[in-house]
Design a protein around this motif. Sequence first.
Motif, PDB file in Angstrom:
ATOM      1  N   LYS A  30      38.373  38.678  28.621  1.00 23.46           N
ATOM      2  CA  LYS A  30      37.815  37.282  28.824  1.00 23.46           C
ATOM      3  C   LYS A  30      36.545  37.649  29.158  1.00 23.46           C
ATOM      4  O   LYS A  30      35.729  36.675  28.375  1.00 23.46           O
ATOM      5  N   LYS A  34      33.713  36.956  26.248  1.00 24.32           N
ATOM      6  CA  LYS A  34      32.805  35.572  26.872  1.00 24.32           C
ATOM      7  C   LYS A  34      30.921  36.871  26.257  1.00 24.32           C
ATOM      8  O   LYS A  34      30.104  36.354  25.244  1.00 24.32           O
ATOM      9  N   GLU A  60      44.483  41.687  27.236  1.00 19.64           N
ATOM     10  CA  GLU A  60      44.485  41.183  28.728  1.00 19.64           C
ATOM     11  C   GLU A  60      45.375  42.582  29.175  1.00 19.64           C
ATOM     12  O   GLU A  60      44.745  43.271  30.037  1.00 19.64           O
TER      13      GLU A  60
END
Length: 346
Positions: A30, A34, A60
Amino acid sequence: MFGLFQKYKPMKIRNFHDNKKYGVAARNLKELLKKACKQLQVPVAGAHVCLYEDGTEVTEEYFPTVADNTELVVLSREQTWSGVMCDVGWLLSADLHADRLIEAVKDLFSDELSPKRRKILTDLLLSLEDTSERESREEDEDWFKGVDVRFKTKSAYMKYNCASRIRGYVKEVDDATKTIQKPKVRAEFMKMANCLTDMLKSAKYNGCYFDRTEKETDRFCTQEGWFTCQGSFDQDVCQSLHSINPYSNLESRIIFSSWNLDHRIEKKRTILPALLDAAQSHTCTEINLGYFYRLLFTRDNLKLVHIACHKKGAHNLLCDQKKMFKRAKCTSEPKRKAKGKRIRVV
């Protein structure tokens, strides 16, 4: 709380069709997405990450297993990635000038570590640097580096290159003469060797085999200069589909020197011993030198093979005993009188 103490993993990120790479450190996927989307200006919604190497999507759960400094491709929702060939495919389909395309491939190659992908990019680079349509020294000076100045065209040099290889076989025939102990047999064998040499000289040492300007039936290559491996002595075709165009660039010309003209029926193990044996009990006029000439110096018995297809073990193929000697005159033919009158055959 545990996530705060996760180790930052350094990664290399790049865009879909941009070779420029950026370093990013993240504790999880994550966070990586970003930072990567911000750096590469990719919409966060639907963004995903794949391994540059083979297109594996990074989840993930998979992220912690990815090695530090792995190269990743950041993709928008509609984009897909299946590995390095995506780059190659895009480059080939892009409307780029030849020089820009070569530079783009070199950029890919510069940071590439995988031997397989380096091989793919090397072959692509060689094909892009193709100057085979240029024939003269003035048109393609780079191709002629290390080539004697007397050669003004690529075809002339390639003809000489082939003739030099085949001329070396003549020396092996001459050297076989030294192994004969009996003077009479040695003298007869020398006659055979001289006859074979004269036959080869009249054919200009078959240099036409590498000359793309010769007739199609007289050369191994296409009119553009492409040579295809003919496979090992016991195969009809090359299983690896090896091919090369030594007319295209300097490196290909040099690599082509490692390709072999391989005798299906072996020269040292079979042909020369058979010729020596024949000389023990037959004269030069009784031996079918045309047959031995074809075995030693022509495409009847020569195959052009990539070095990987050149089997150096025994070929286990023999000379044809029925073709080694000239046929005796038929005894049933009607004889003629000394004055030339025909004898009546009853």
